[in-house]
Write an enzyme that holds these catalytic residues in place. Structure first.
Site, PDB file in Angstrom:
ATOM      1  N   HIS A   1       0.872  -1.179   0.000  1.00 55.46           N
ATOM      2  CA  HIS A   1       0.000   0.000   0.000  1.00 55.46           C
ATOM      3  C   HIS A   1       0.912   1.232   0.000  1.00 55.46           C
ATOM      4  O   HIS A   1       2.024   1.181   0.538  1.00 55.46           O
ATOM      5  CB  HIS A   1      -0.833  -0.061   1.281  1.00 55.46           C
ATOM      6  CG  HIS A   1      -1.901   0.968   1.411  1.00 55.46           C
ATOM      7  ND1 HIS A   1      -1.652   2.261   1.793  1.00 55.46           N
ATOM      8  CD2 HIS A   1      -3.246   0.894   1.238  1.00 55.46           C
ATOM      9  CE1 HIS A   1      -2.788   2.938   1.857  1.00 55.46           C
ATOM     10  NE2 HIS A   1      -3.776   2.132   1.514  1.00 55.46           N
TER      11      HIS A   1
ATOM     12  N   ASP B   1       3.237  -4.680   8.108  1.00 62.07           N
ATOM     13  CA  ASP B   1       2.033  -3.860   7.976  1.00 62.07           C
ATOM     14  C   ASP B   1       0.830  -4.803   8.043  1.00 62.07           C
ATOM     15  O   ASP B   1       0.505  -5.491   7.071  1.00 62.07           O
ATOM     16  CB  ASP B   1       2.087  -3.104   6.644  1.00 62.07           C
ATOM     17  CG  ASP B   1       0.786  -2.386   6.331  1.00 62.07           C
ATOM     18  OD1 ASP B   1      -0.153  -2.451   7.145  1.00 62.07           O
ATOM     19  OD2 ASP B   1       0.715  -1.772   5.252  1.00 62.07           O
TER      20      ASP B   1
ATOM     21  N   GLN C   1      -4.335  -5.158   6.810  1.00 57.94           N
ATOM     22  CA  GLN C   1      -5.333  -6.078   6.231  1.00 57.94           C
ATOM     23  C   GLN C   1      -5.308  -7.445   6.896  1.00 57.94           C
ATOM     24  O   GLN C   1      -6.147  -8.296   6.573  1.00 57.94           O
ATOM     25  CB  GLN C   1      -5.083  -6.249   4.720  1.00 57.94           C
ATOM     26  CG  GLN C   1      -5.290  -4.984   3.917  1.00 57.94           C
ATOM     27  CD  GLN C   1      -6.730  -4.480   3.938  1.00 57.94           C
ATOM     28  OE1 GLN C   1      -7.674  -5.226   4.206  1.00 57.94           O
ATOM     29  NE2 GLN C   1      -6.899  -3.203   3.656  1.00 57.94           N
TER      30      GLN C   1
ATOM     31  N   LYS D   1     -10.345  -0.952  10.382  1.00 53.32           N
ATOM     32  CA  LYS D   1     -10.465  -2.141   9.530  1.00 53.32           C
ATOM     33  C   LYS D   1     -10.764  -3.387  10.367  1.00 53.32           C
ATOM     34  O   LYS D   1     -10.943  -4.478   9.853  1.00 53.32           O
ATOM     35  CB  LYS D   1      -9.186  -2.346   8.722  1.00 53.32           C
ATOM     36  CG  LYS D   1      -8.945  -1.219   7.706  1.00 53.32           C
ATOM     37  CD  LYS D   1      -7.730  -1.473   6.871  1.00 53.32           C
ATOM     38  CE  LYS D   1      -7.208  -0.240   6.189  1.00 53.32           C
ATOM     39  NZ  LYS D   1      -7.971   0.186   5.011  1.00 53.32           N
TER      40      LYS D   1
ATOM     41  N   CYS E   1      -4.649   2.517  -3.673  1.00 56.83           N
ATOM     42  CA  CYS E   1      -3.401   3.026  -3.057  1.00 56.83           C
ATOM     43  C   CYS E   1      -2.255   2.044  -3.266  1.00 56.83           C
ATOM     44  O   CYS E   1      -1.439   1.816  -2.347  1.00 56.83           O
ATOM     45  CB  CYS E   1      -3.582   3.316  -1.570  1.00 56.83           C
ATOM     46  SG  CYS E   1      -4.732   4.638  -1.259  1.00 56.83           S
TER      47      CYS E   1
HETATM   48  C1  LIG Z   1      -2.137  -2.867   3.635  1.00 58.98           C
HETATM   49  C2  LIG Z   1      -2.493  -1.488   4.111  1.00 58.98           C
HETATM   50  N1  LIG Z   1      -1.567  -0.765   4.753  1.00 58.98           N
HETATM   51  C3  LIG Z   1      -1.840   0.461   5.237  1.00 58.98           C
HETATM   52  C4  LIG Z   1      -3.080   1.028   5.059  1.00 58.98           C
HETATM   53  C5  LIG Z   1      -3.341   2.390   5.614  1.00 58.98           C
HETATM   54  O1  LIG Z   1      -4.296   2.342   6.615  1.00 58.98           O
HETATM   55  P1  LIG Z   1      -4.867   3.691   7.260  1.00 58.98           P
HETATM   56  O2  LIG Z   1      -5.347   4.520   6.105  1.00 58.98           O
HETATM   57  O3  LIG Z   1      -5.950   3.233   8.153  1.00 58.98           O
HETATM   58  O4  LIG Z   1      -3.723   4.331   7.980  1.00 58.98           O
HETATM   59  C6  LIG Z   1      -4.071   0.327   4.384  1.00 58.98           C
HETATM   60  C7  LIG Z   1      -5.403   0.917   4.140  1.00 58.98           C
HETATM   61  O5  LIG Z   1      -6.112   0.536   3.250  1.00 58.98           O
HETATM   62  C8  LIG Z   1      -3.770  -0.977   3.918  1.00 58.98           C
HETATM   63  O6  LIG Z   1      -4.693  -1.702   3.284  1.00 58.98           O
END
Ligand SMILES: Cc1ncc(COP(=O)(O)O)c(C=O)c1O
Length: 423
Positions: A140, A217, A220, A243, A381
């Site tokens: 992401h 990270d 998900q 999430k 993203c």
């Molecule tokens: C794999 C992953 N990392 C990071 C993020 C960023 O999350 P947030 O926007 O809640 O900080 C997302 C959000 O879709 C994500 O799917």
């Protein structure tokens, strides 16, 4: 119409996971009763954010009606109550992740802020000119851009683990990238655009063999995969509350105590200090050193309620239900002519990305929306990943514990409708 006409009866129905009653669970989520364009809502945009159970909504209401006060600094009863609830939430998160102690759990705004925090504290003191930071092709933007910024600041270089056509990381390439210049590895546990579950445990072992720390990270993964930080042994783990059926604006950074202790603070302000003079400031102990300013107290408490909710059902049961749903949906969508799935890894969680011949993903999303079906379309993203697959965008359906087989059937029927509209 039962859209999944080619459905193989040998695969168990998603509704029939032992000890898991999806219809009972749905009743816990008030928003699932709303109508969209006069149709029952079919919410399949869970990778973007999940809906909230009544228990989480109640926790927010309870906090603001009975406990609201600023924390840590007050001697009065309400402040003590709010502090206790806030710190209890931290302990719930520590247990949920299997972290060693609550001091290793830092409240942040979300996964994005957690990654930026690590890049600008750990990264700033460890990555220098000519050093390398490894990420992967399926990250992401939140796990790309903070490292790019760091590389620009420090004169370091970003290296990227490639993937195969199924969307699986190539571990032999990762092994080749790991070298004397590698200072850090940051990888997704689960890909938001493809659903691939990465073999993070193995990758952490590979990096640790060379004394390279790893950030995972888990944005998900947290809603779908049982996390055991003791077994994973990663150095940092991040996720977002929204999430995981919790509120927006709250998230978690886990860091190993000895690393957090050695890191400089991210932001300065109230609560992160133990004493201040104009000559010198001494920083607070963990985790407060990283929690400058008034935190999202209600958000943290409601995230604790979300974790209670999920834990009471059991992540193993949730994962089993979602796996069946994903298998059912994969089978049903694969049999639609002109539809191509993007992301066909052997290990996947809750995400189905697809493109259709001569129909733009935004058009797919718009026609589905008219039928009350919420999916996400775009680059998710993850623009470099889209480029890897030679597409600008995909349509993405993503599942949560409250989704049903009937909703997958509605999605398939909706896609047929899209084909009719654009025939
Ligand atoms: C794999 C992953 N990392 C990071 C993020 C960023 O999350 P947030 O926007 O809640 O900080 C997302 C959000 O879709 C994500 O799917």
């Amino acid at each position: 119409m039962n859209a999944a006409t080619n459905w193989s009866p040998s695969v168990e129905s998603p509704e029939k996971t032992a000890g898991f009653d999806v219809f009972k669970i749905r009743a816990d989520f008030p928003i699932l009763a709303v109508k969209v364009h006069g149709k029952p809502l079919v919410y399949l945009d869970n990778a973007a954010t999940t809906q909230k159970p009544q228990a989480v909504i109640d926790a927010l209401i309870h906090y603001y009606t009975s406990e609201n006060a600023n924390i840590h600094r007050g001697v009065h009863a309400l402040s003590e109550l709010a502090t206790e609830s806030f710190e209890q939430a931290r302990v719930k998160i520590q247990r949920f992740l299997g972290a060693g102690d609550p001091g290793e759990i830092v409240f942040v705004r979300g996964a994005t802020e957690a990654i930026n925090l690590v890049a600008q504290t750990y990264g700033r003191i460890h990555a220098g000119s000519g050093d390398e930071i490894i990420i992967s092709s399926l990250e992401h933007h939140s796990n790309i851009v903070p490292w790019q910024i760091l590389c620009e600041q420090q004169g370091a270089r970003l290296r990227v683990i490639p993937i195969n056509d199924d969307g699986e990381l190539l571990l032999e390439e990762f092994e080749k990238l790991l070298g004397p210049k590698t200072k850090f590895v940051a990888i997704a546990h689960v890909s938001n655009a493809l659903g691939t579950i990465n073999p993070v445990r193995k990758m952490i072992e590979m990096a640790h063999r060379r004394n390279v720390p790893v950030l995972v990270d888990g944005a998900q993964a947290a809603p779908h995969v049982l996390i055991d930080l003791q077994a994973l042994d990663c150095d940092f783990y991040v996720f977002s509350g929204h999430k995981l059926y919790g509120p927006t604006g709250i998230g978690v950074l886990y860091g190993k105590r000895k690393l957090l202790e050695a890191m400089p603070p991210y932001q300065g302000g109230g609560d992160m200090i133990s004493s201040v003079t104009f000559e010198k400031t001494l920083y607070n102990k963990l985790p407060y050193k990283f929690e400058a300013g008034t935190p999202d107290v209600s958000g943290a408490i409601a995230l604790g309620a979300a974790i209670d909710y999920v834990s009471n059902i059991g992540l193993d049961r949730i994962a089993a239900h979602e796996d069946k749903l994903l298998a059912y949906a994969t089978h049903a969508l694969s049999s639609i002519p002109g539809l191509r799935l993007i992301g066909t890894a052997k290990a996947k969680a809750a995400v189905l990305s697809f493109v259709m011949e001569n129909i733009h993903p935004h058009d797919i999303g718009t026609v589905l929306d008219q039928q009350g079906i919420a999916i996400r379309t775009g680059h998710h993203c993850a623009q470099p990943l889209m480029q890897r697959f030679g597409v600008e965008a995909t349509a993405r359906a993503s599942f949560a514990l409250y989704n049903t087989q009937e909703e997958v059937d509605a999605l398939v029927a909706g896609i047929h409708k899209v084909q009719e509209v654009f025939a």
